[in-house]
Design a protein around this motif. Structure first.
Motif, PDB file in Angstrom:
ATOM      1  N   TYR A 200       0.828  -1.211   0.000  1.00  0.00           N
ATOM      2  CA  TYR A 200       0.000   0.000   0.000  1.00  0.00           C
ATOM      3  C   TYR A 200       0.860   1.257   0.000  1.00  0.00           C
ATOM      4  N   VAL A 201       1.969   1.251   0.726  1.00  0.00           N
ATOM      5  CA  VAL A 201       2.873   2.408   0.712  1.00  0.00           C
ATOM      6  C   VAL A 201       3.429   2.602  -0.694  1.00  0.00           C
ATOM      7  N   LEU A 202       3.911   1.531  -1.302  1.00  0.00           N
ATOM      8  CA  LEU A 202       4.445   1.635  -2.671  1.00  0.00           C
ATOM      9  C   LEU A 202       3.357   2.091  -3.643  1.00  0.00           C
TER      10      LEU A 202
ATOM     11  N   LEU B 161       9.762   6.935  -4.095  1.00  0.00           N
ATOM     12  CA  LEU B 161      10.293   5.659  -4.572  1.00  0.00           C
ATOM     13  C   LEU B 161      11.700   5.850  -5.114  1.00  0.00           C
ATOM     14  N   THR B 162      12.542   4.880  -4.850  1.00  0.00           N
ATOM     15  CA  THR B 162      13.855   4.849  -5.480  1.00  0.00           C
ATOM     16  C   THR B 162      13.687   4.194  -6.860  1.00  0.00           C
ATOM     17  N   GLN B 163      14.752   4.165  -7.615  1.00  0.00           N
ATOM     18  CA  GLN B 163      14.681   3.470  -8.906  1.00  0.00           C
ATOM     19  C   GLN B 163      14.375   1.990  -8.685  1.00  0.00           C
ATOM     20  N   ALA B 164      14.969   1.399  -7.638  1.00  0.00           N
ATOM     21  CA  ALA B 164      14.686  -0.013  -7.324  1.00  0.00           C
ATOM     22  C   ALA B 164      13.212  -0.195  -6.964  1.00  0.00           C
ATOM     23  N   GLY B 165      12.629   0.766  -6.255  1.00  0.00           N
ATOM     24  CA  GLY B 165      11.210   0.705  -5.912  1.00  0.00           C
ATOM     25  C   GLY B 165      10.342   0.777  -7.145  1.00  0.00           C
ATOM     26  N   LYS B 166      10.702   1.665  -8.078  1.00  0.00           N
ATOM     27  CA  LYS B 166       9.942   1.780  -9.326  1.00  0.00           C
ATOM     28  C   LYS B 166      10.047   0.495 -10.140  1.00  0.00           C
ATOM     29  N   THR B 167      11.244  -0.068 -10.170  1.00  0.00           N
ATOM     30  CA  THR B 167      11.444  -1.313 -10.916  1.00  0.00           C
ATOM     31  C   THR B 167      10.618  -2.442 -10.307  1.00  0.00           C
ATOM     32  N   LEU B 168      10.672  -2.565  -8.967  1.00  0.00           N
ATOM     33  CA  LEU B 168       9.887  -3.606  -8.304  1.00  0.00           C
ATOM     34  C   LEU B 168       8.404  -3.410  -8.556  1.00  0.00           C
ATOM     35  N   TRP B 169       7.931  -2.166  -8.468  1.00  0.00           N
ATOM     36  CA  TRP B 169       6.503  -1.907  -8.691  1.00  0.00           C
ATOM     37  C   TRP B 169       6.087  -2.409 -10.074  1.00  0.00           C
ATOM     38  N   GLY B 170       6.936  -2.216 -11.058  1.00  0.00           N
ATOM     39  CA  GLY B 170       6.632  -2.678 -12.408  1.00  0.00           C
ATOM     40  C   GLY B 170       6.562  -4.188 -12.529  1.00  0.00           C
TER      41      GLY B 170
ATOM     42  N   ILE C  80       8.148   2.011   6.908  1.00  0.00           N
ATOM     43  CA  ILE C  80       9.022   2.860   6.084  1.00  0.00           C
ATOM     44  C   ILE C  80      10.480   2.484   6.318  1.00  0.00           C
ATOM     45  N   GLY C  81      10.852   2.235   7.572  1.00  0.00           N
ATOM     46  CA  GLY C  81      12.222   1.814   7.868  1.00  0.00           C
ATOM     47  C   GLY C  81      12.604   0.565   7.098  1.00  0.00           C
ATOM     48  N   THR C  82      11.681  -0.381   7.033  1.00  0.00           N
ATOM     49  CA  THR C  82      11.934  -1.619   6.285  1.00  0.00           C
ATOM     50  C   THR C  82      12.095  -1.329   4.794  1.00  0.00           C
ATOM     51  N   LEU C  83      11.211  -0.491   4.240  1.00  0.00           N
ATOM     52  CA  LEU C  83      11.293  -0.162   2.812  1.00  0.00           C
ATOM     53  C   LEU C  83      12.562   0.630   2.485  1.00  0.00           C
ATOM     54  N   VAL C  84      13.014   1.451   3.418  1.00  0.00           N
ATOM     55  CA  VAL C  84      14.268   2.197   3.225  1.00  0.00           C
ATOM     56  C   VAL C  84      15.441   1.217   3.234  1.00  0.00           C
ATOM     57  N   ARG C  85      15.446   0.281   4.201  1.00  0.00           N
ATOM     58  CA  ARG C  85      16.530  -0.717   4.249  1.00  0.00           C
ATOM     59  C   ARG C  85      16.567  -1.582   2.984  1.00  0.00           C
ATOM     60  N   LYS C  86      15.377  -1.839   2.416  1.00  0.00           N
ATOM     61  CA  LYS C  86      15.306  -2.610   1.167  1.00  0.00           C
ATOM     62  C   LYS C  86      15.666  -1.749  -0.048  1.00  0.00           C
ATOM     63  N   ARG C  87      15.882  -0.457   0.195  1.00  0.00           N
ATOM     64  CA  ARG C  87      16.228   0.524  -0.840  1.00  0.00           C
ATOM     65  C   ARG C  87      15.126   0.704  -1.885  1.00  0.00           C
ATOM     66  N   LEU C  88      13.878   0.549  -1.422  1.00  0.00           N
ATOM     67  CA  LEU C  88      12.725   0.745  -2.295  1.00  0.00           C
ATOM     68  C   LEU C  88      12.153   2.154  -2.152  1.00  0.00           C
ATOM     69  N   VAL C  89      12.390   2.763  -0.995  1.00  0.00           N
ATOM     70  CA  VAL C  89      11.881   4.102  -0.679  1.00  0.00           C
ATOM     71  C   VAL C  89      13.013   4.896  -0.051  1.00  0.00           C
ATOM     72  N   GLU C  90      13.021   6.190  -0.329  1.00  0.00           N
ATOM     73  CA  GLU C  90      13.973   7.050   0.371  1.00  0.00           C
ATOM     74  C   GLU C  90      13.227   8.128   1.132  1.00  0.00           C
ATOM     75  N   GLN C  91      13.826   8.511   2.267  1.00  0.00           N
ATOM     76  CA  GLN C  91      13.275   9.572   3.112  1.00  0.00           C
ATOM     77  C   GLN C  91      14.149  10.805   2.939  1.00  0.00           C
ATOM     78  N   ILE C  92      13.501  11.918   2.630  1.00  0.00           N
ATOM     79  CA  ILE C  92      14.221  13.170   2.443  1.00  0.00           C
ATOM     80  C   ILE C  92      13.740  14.142   3.520  1.00  0.00           C
ATOM     81  N   PRO C  93      14.650  14.601   4.396  1.00  0.00           N
ATOM     82  CA  PRO C  93      14.230  15.540   5.443  1.00  0.00           C
ATOM     83  C   PRO C  93      13.676  16.824   4.836  1.00  0.00           C
TER      84      PRO C  93
END
Length: 126
Positions: free
Chosen positions: A17-19, A73-82, A48-61
């Motif tokens: 759902y987050v993705l 989404l990171t590029q890896a997150g976009k690729t996985l979503w596809g 979110i911490g889990t998704l960041v560790r998986k490098r699927l999402v990034e957090q920007i302060p």
């Protein structure tokens, strides 16, 4: 059903759902996802911490308030979503024919009932 479809990709339903939200809404403040997904802030932080560790999402302060985080989404997150199966049919099948008002009422009642049960459980603990 949903968990079975996501398991091979190493995702849980809430992670999906987050993705999904980040894919369709674009970069989103983490605090806004709490409201959109109707989950506890602490629960979302763990997810979110889990998704960041998986490098699927990034957090920007946030530039103004460093405690607030923009998620994207990171590029890896976009690729996985596809690569993920289209699970939109679950929502369409489950909720077809119900009005938006009915769905809002149901969500409100279930949320209130869950909160009451949680309060009761907290009250009965020593």
């Amino acid at each position: 059903m949903m968990e079975d479809a996501l398991r091979p990709h190493g995702l849980g339903a809430t992670q999906w759902y987050v993705l999904h939200q980040l894919t369709h809404l674009g970069p989103t403040m983490q605090r806004d996802l709490v409201r959109l997904l109707e989950i506890e802030r602490a629960t979302l932080s763990i997810i979110i911490g889990t998704l960041v560790r998986k490098r699927l999402v990034e957090q920007i302060p946030d530039a103004v308030d460093q405690r607030q985080k923009l998620l994207r989404l990171t590029q890896a997150g976009k690729t996985l979503w596809g690569e993920l199966p289209d699970l939109g049919f679950i929502h369409d099948t489950a909720f077809a024919g119900f009005s938006e008002a009915d769905l809002e009422t149901t969500a409100r009642v279930l949320k209130a009932a869950t909160e009451r049960l949680n309060q009761r459980l907290k009250g009965t603990r020593p």
